[in-house]
Design a protein around this motif. Structure first.
Motif, short mmCIF file in Angstrom:
data_model
loop_
_atom_site.label_atom_id
_atom_site.label_comp_id
_atom_site.label_asym_id
_atom_site.label_seq_id
_atom_site.Cartn_x
_atom_site.Cartn_y
_atom_site.Cartn_z
N ASP A 42 -15.18 -6.33 12.65
CA ASP A 42 -15.06 -5.05 13.35
C ASP A 42 -13.85 -4.28 12.85
OD1 ASP A 42 -17.24 -5.68 14.91
OD2 ASP A 42 -16.02 -6.67 16.44
N LEU A 43 -13.98 -2.97 12.87
CA LEU A 43 -12.89 -2.10 12.38
C LEU A 43 -11.57 -2.39 13.09
CD1 LEU A 43 -11.75 0.33 10.83
CD2 LEU A 43 -12.70 1.81 12.59
N GLU A 44 -11.64 -2.47 14.43
CA GLU A 44 -10.39 -2.59 15.18
C GLU A 44 -9.66 -3.90 14.86
OE1 GLU A 44 -13.47 -2.51 16.44
OE2 GLU A 44 -13.64 -3.56 18.37
N ARG A 45 -10.44 -4.96 14.71
CA ARG A 45 -9.81 -6.25 14.44
C ARG A 45 -9.35 -6.35 12.99
NH1 ARG A 45 -10.73 -10.23 18.44
NH2 ARG A 45 -11.69 -9.21 20.23
N THR A 46 -10.14 -5.76 12.09
CA THR A 46 -9.74 -5.74 10.69
C THR A 46 -8.40 -5.04 10.54
OG1 THR A 46 -12.06 -5.67 10.04
CG2 THR A 46 -10.46 -4.98 8.40
N TRP A 47 -8.28 -3.95 11.28
CA TRP A 47 -7.03 -3.17 11.22
C TRP A 47 -5.85 -4.01 11.68
CZ3 TRP A 47 -8.38 2.56 12.11
CH2 TRP A 47 -7.52 3.38 11.35
N ALA A 48 -6.03 -4.71 12.80
CA ALA A 48 -4.96 -5.55 13.33
C ALA A 48 -4.59 -6.63 12.32
CB ALA A 48 -5.40 -6.18 14.65
N THR A 49 -5.60 -7.25 11.73
CA THR A 49 -5.35 -8.29 10.72
C THR A 49 -4.49 -7.74 9.59
OG1 THR A 49 -7.47 -9.33 11.21
CG2 THR A 49 -6.46 -9.88 9.10
N MET A 50 -4.86 -6.56 9.10
CA MET A 50 -4.16 -6.00 7.94
C MET A 50 -2.73 -5.58 8.29
SD MET A 50 -6.18 -6.51 5.65
CE MET A 50 -7.90 -7.01 5.58
N ILE A 51 -2.54 -5.05 9.49
CA ILE A 51 -1.18 -4.65 9.90
C ILE A 51 -0.29 -5.89 9.99
CG2 ILE A 51 0.19 -3.81 11.85
CD1 ILE A 51 -1.99 -1.70 12.32
N LEU A 52 -0.81 -6.93 10.65
CA LEU A 52 0.01 -8.13 10.82
C LEU A 52 0.24 -8.84 9.49
CD1 LEU A 52 -1.44 -9.42 14.19
CD2 LEU A 52 0.77 -8.33 13.80
N ALA A 53 -0.79 -8.90 8.65
CA ALA A 53 -0.66 -9.60 7.37
C ALA A 53 0.35 -8.89 6.47
CB ALA A 53 -2.01 -9.71 6.68
N SER A 54 0.27 -7.56 6.40
CA SER A 54 1.19 -6.84 5.52
C SER A 54 2.62 -6.93 6.05
CB SER A 54 0.76 -5.38 5.34
OG SER A 54 0.66 -4.75 6.59
N THR A 55 2.76 -6.88 7.38
CA THR A 55 4.10 -6.99 7.96
C THR A 55 4.68 -8.38 7.74
OG1 THR A 55 3.47 -5.36 9.61
CG2 THR A 55 5.46 -6.62 10.05
N ALA A 56 3.85 -9.41 7.89
CA ALA A 56 4.32 -10.78 7.64
C ALA A 56 4.77 -10.91 6.19
CB ALA A 56 3.21 -11.79 7.94
N GLY A 57 4.01 -10.30 5.29
CA GLY A 57 4.39 -10.34 3.88
C GLY A 57 5.73 -9.65 3.66
N ALA A 58 5.91 -8.51 4.31
CA ALA A 58 7.16 -7.76 4.15
C ALA A 58 8.34 -8.54 4.71
CB ALA A 58 7.06 -6.40 4.83
#
Lengths: 187, 88
Positions: A42-58
């Motif tokens: 789902d769009l909403e969950r995909t978005w959450a995944t990407m925000i958290l993953a990119s922030t964790a990477g940063a």
């Protein structure tokens, strides 16, 4: 940093512990790896995944994303329309368009009007799209591991998936990572 | 992540790089900061401009975890100026 531990003490210990020599340097708290299980397409969950993953990477965390079931649809190349080997896999891909730019909302999709409005608002408020965040996350070393079983079930090949994915793995790898202390997150 | 410098001290800083992330929403400014940090030498200071009110605490959390020095922030009109020193 000073750490003070306050514990209620009812009775003083009979034998005072020998004073410990002060450590030469304060021990850094161990940082856990992050393990996101990206299950929903789902769009909403995909978005959450990407925000958290990119922030964790940063933040310098070792972050892995296990991509499974509907989540794997997100990682099919945007331009792929029909995927799969047999008619049922192909029909499923036809009914549910794969690709990160073609996600639908789980609620209030309204034939695409929901996602369209979400996208418009996100651009207005300068929120990065899931696709942009995925690119950032990959550049920051976040590992996206596709689920081999789901790939087989959908009839997907490595070539169907976006560039830069890690090797396909199975559930045991995911459980193993949790046992080793990765903080799991099921999205 | 306590700020290590006072507002007056921050005012006098000339940053090695100013990153204008105004308008971008979470986690945009943090990602910009992370990117910008890689372009300056160790020991230099970056200044991030952000209109997202959580950026100052987010960048503070990031700097503490990654091991950079969070110097503090100053409120400007409509945005925050956040200062971080590259420590490694």
């Amino acid at each position: 940093m000073t750490l003070t531990l306050e514990r209620p003490v009812e009775a003083p210990p009979v034998e005072a512990p020998a004073p410990q020599p002060a450590p030469a340097h304060e021990a850094e708290p161990a940082l856990h790896d992050i393990l996101i299980i990206d299950y929903s397409g789902d769009l909403e969950r995909t978005w959450a995944t990407m925000i958290l993953a990119s922030t964790a990477g940063a933040m310098g965390a070792k972050c892995r994303v296990f991509v499974t079931f509907w989540g794997l649809q997100v990682f099919v190349k945007d331009e792929r329309r029909i995927t799969g080997q047999n008619w049922m896999q192909k029909l499923l891909a036809f009914m549910q368009r794969p690709g990160i730019s073609h996600r639908k909302l789980s609620k209030m999709n309204f034939l695409g009007m929901g996602p369209w409005m979400m996208g418009k608002l996100a651009r207005q408020y300068k929120v990065s799209s899931p696709k942009e965040l995925l690119e950032v996350a990959q550049a920051l070393g976040v590992e996206f591991m596709p689920c081999q079983m789901t790939m087989d079930m959908y009839g997907l090949t490595r070539d169907d998936l976006v560039e830069g994915m890690a090797e396909p793995v199975g559930a045991a790898t995911v459980i193993g990572l949790m046992q080793e202390g990765s903080s799991p997150l099921f999205i | 992540m306590p700020a290590t410098l006072t507002e007056n001290e921050l005012e006098n800083i000339t940053a090695a790089k100013v990153i204008d992330a105004r308008g971008a929403a979470c986690p945009g400014p943090l990602l910009e900061a992370k990117k910008g940090m890689g372009t300056v030498p160790v020991g230099s200071i970056i200044e991030v401009w952000s209109s997202d009110p959580v950026t100052k605490s987010d960048i503070g959390a990031w700097a503490t975890k990654v091991g950079h020095e969070f110097l503090g922030h100053i409120a400007a009109t409509g945005y925050d100026r956040v200062f971080v020193k590259r420590a490694k």
